[in-house]
Design an enzyme around this catalytic site. Structure first.
Site, PDB file in Angstrom:
ATOM      1  N   HIS A 304     -24.533  23.156  80.643  1.00  0.00           N
ATOM      2  CA  HIS A 304     -24.111  24.511  81.261  1.00  0.00           C
ATOM      3  C   HIS A 304     -25.069  24.901  82.676  1.00  0.00           C
ATOM      4  O   HIS A 304     -24.911  25.399  83.540  1.00  0.00           O
ATOM      5  CB  HIS A 304     -23.433  25.616  80.153  1.00  0.00           C
ATOM      6  N   GLU A 315     -29.123  25.573  75.101  1.00  0.00           N
ATOM      7  CA  GLU A 315     -28.477  23.759  74.900  1.00  0.00           C
ATOM      8  C   GLU A 315     -29.416  22.815  74.962  1.00  0.00           C
ATOM      9  O   GLU A 315     -28.895  21.915  73.895  1.00  0.00           O
ATOM     10  CB  GLU A 315     -27.729  24.154  76.949  1.00  0.00           C
ATOM     11  N   LYS A 336     -25.715  23.447  88.957  1.00  0.00           N
ATOM     12  CA  LYS A 336     -25.113  25.309  89.002  1.00  0.00           C
ATOM     13  C   LYS A 336     -27.075  26.081  89.745  1.00  0.00           C
ATOM     14  O   LYS A 336     -26.877  26.663  90.468  1.00  0.00           O
ATOM     15  CB  LYS A 336     -25.543  26.126  87.760  1.00  0.00           C
ATOM     16  N   HIS A 341     -22.567  30.072  89.649  1.00  0.00           N
ATOM     17  CA  HIS A 341     -22.357  29.778  88.444  1.00  0.00           C
ATOM     18  C   HIS A 341     -20.288  30.196  88.824  1.00  0.00           C
ATOM     19  O   HIS A 341     -20.529  31.066  89.712  1.00  0.00           O
ATOM     20  CB  HIS A 341     -22.523  30.657  87.355  1.00  0.00           C
ATOM     21  N   PHE A 402     -18.936  33.521  77.546  1.00  0.00           N
ATOM     22  CA  PHE A 402     -18.679  34.538  77.088  1.00  0.00           C
ATOM     23  C   PHE A 402     -17.831  34.873  75.903  1.00  0.00           C
ATOM     24  O   PHE A 402     -16.837  34.635  76.372  1.00  0.00           O
ATOM     25  CB  PHE A 402     -18.553  35.447  78.203  1.00  0.00           C
TER      26      PHE A 402
END
Length: 414
Positions: A304, A315, A336, A341, A402
């Site tokens: 991520h 992570e 990313k 993102h 989120f």
């Protein structure tokens, strides 16, 4: 019940690095950043004044007058899906269309349309002059609706919303539908168009965005000691998931097999990830179990890796918990660092990166690494600054949203 096998037969993308998969993958391999000053609105008074925007996207070229009926997130979805279907050589008129569907993810849907209509009403004379397309433009499920109408697909059709994990969720659900025999092929992915006053202002007020306005191209720097937030991006990405025997029968080119998917919740905080990566560890374990693989079978993880201080660290802690010593054998990277993102679209785009890494035996890099973070294990191979050649037998993609929504998908070479 014996589950059916699922393969990837087509790819499509509209991204900050290119308006198709070929250009996007080449930029990823070359370590190119898509960040630049914002052009979609006047950001001069904003704390963050840059983003990873899609470039040279001419909506009139694709849709003509119909463009006014669609929010940009839907336009990105349709263009990515069209490319993926063409790449899969999928002749819709030769298919049983009631067995072909579309499952699509977006985190916030038509937010630009919502903002524009609300602003126009608020600054008007109070007369409710809303566009008749207002509601169809903002709802999150309209993108798969358009894709099904455009192609006549009568199979499963709906949207998935799990914040930044939305398109990973869409791939996971599509995977299950095909495995269970409820469809022979599903157009799946996600799209987002959040480079708006409302989104940039909202994320900025949360202190989630990088504010490195003096050098946007190096602003997204996952795992670097000086990382200060993510760079917001936009675009769409699509994978054609297909039942293996169906793909073989029609002579399709098969990129790889999708073999596993996992879900979990952090159950911790509305925006912050669990600092010890508990939910992240559970979702990777679930995906590995579903795939019937062990940590030793995975060669690459597209993480991520948003470039936030807490998220990146948590992570990697989770990877250490799941993979143990095998973590040091892995290639790990965050694309990313180049794309920014894409919120609800990011999972599908990073799934494409995994599929291409298997096809091309190449790991895209984590760019913009300048200074080691002493809190990050230096023995991990985070593929800093330059792509690395490597045979990839199996690749994993993580996305976390989120609300504590976590999704992981796993792809394997045939």
């Amino acid at each position: 019940m014996e589950l059916k096998r699922v393969v990837v037969t087509g790819l499509g993308a509209v991204t900050p690095l290119g308006n198709n998969v070929v250009d996007t993958w080449q930029a990823l391999a070359d370590g190119v950043s898509g960040a630049a000053p914002i052009t979609r609105f006047d950001a001069s008074k904003f704390k963050t004044r840059f983003a990873c925007e899609v470039k040279n996207f001419n909506e009139q070229e694709y849709f003509g007058r119909d463009a006014r009926k669609m929010d940009l997130f839907t336009q990105f979805a349709i263009v990515a899906a069209d490319e993926a279907l063409k790449d899969a050589n999928f002749n819709v008129d030769e298919e049983d269309k009631k067995l072909v569907g579309c499952v699509w993810g977006t985190g916030i849907g038509g937010i630009k349309t919502y903002y524009d209509e609300a602003r126009d009403f608020a600054t008007g004379d109070g007369t409710p002059r809303f566009s008749p397309f207002f509601i169809p433009k903002i709802i999150s499920d309209i993108a798969p609706g358009y894709i099904s109408i455009r192609n006549g697909f009568g199979g499963p059709n709906f949207g998935t919303v799990s914040a930044c994990a939305s398109s990973t969720t869409s791939l996971s659900v599509a995977f299950d539908l095909i495995r269970l025999g409820r469809a022979v092929a599903i157009v799946s992915g996600g799209s987002e168009a959040p480079v708006t006053c409302a989104s940039v202002g909202g994320f900025s007020s949360m202190k989630a965005l990088s504010s490195r306005n003096d050098d946007p191209k190096t602003a997204s720097r996952p795992f670097d000691k000086s990382r200060d937030g993510f760079v917001i991006g936009e675009g769409g990405a699509c994978l054609i998931l297909e039942e293996y025997e169906h793909a073989v029968k029609r002579g399709a080119h098969i990129y790889c097999e999708m073999v596993g998917a996992g879900y979990s919740a952090d159950a911790y905080h509305i925006t912050a990830p669990h600092p010890e990566g508990n939910g992240a560890a559970r979702v990777m374990e679930a995906a590995l179990k579903d795939a019937g693989l062990t940590p030793a079978d995975i060669d690459y993880i597209n993480v991520h890796g948003t470039s936030t201080p807490l998220g990146d660290k948590g992570e990697l802690i989770a990877i250490g918990k799941v993979f143990g010593d095998d973590a040091y054998r892995l290639n790990i990277s965050s694309t990313k660092s180049m794309t920014g993102h894409l919120l609800g679209a990011t999972g599908a785009l990073e799934a494409i990166a995994c599929v291409k890494s298997i096809e091309k035996s190449l790991i895209p890099p984590t760019i913009n690494h300048f200074e080691d973070d002493p809190d990050i294990d230096p023995k991990l191979n985070l593929t800093f600054n330059k792509a690395q050649q490597r045979t990839v037998r199996a690749a994993m993609s993580n996305t976390f949203g989120f609300g504590g929504h976590n999704g992981t998908v796993v792809f394997k070479a045939l």
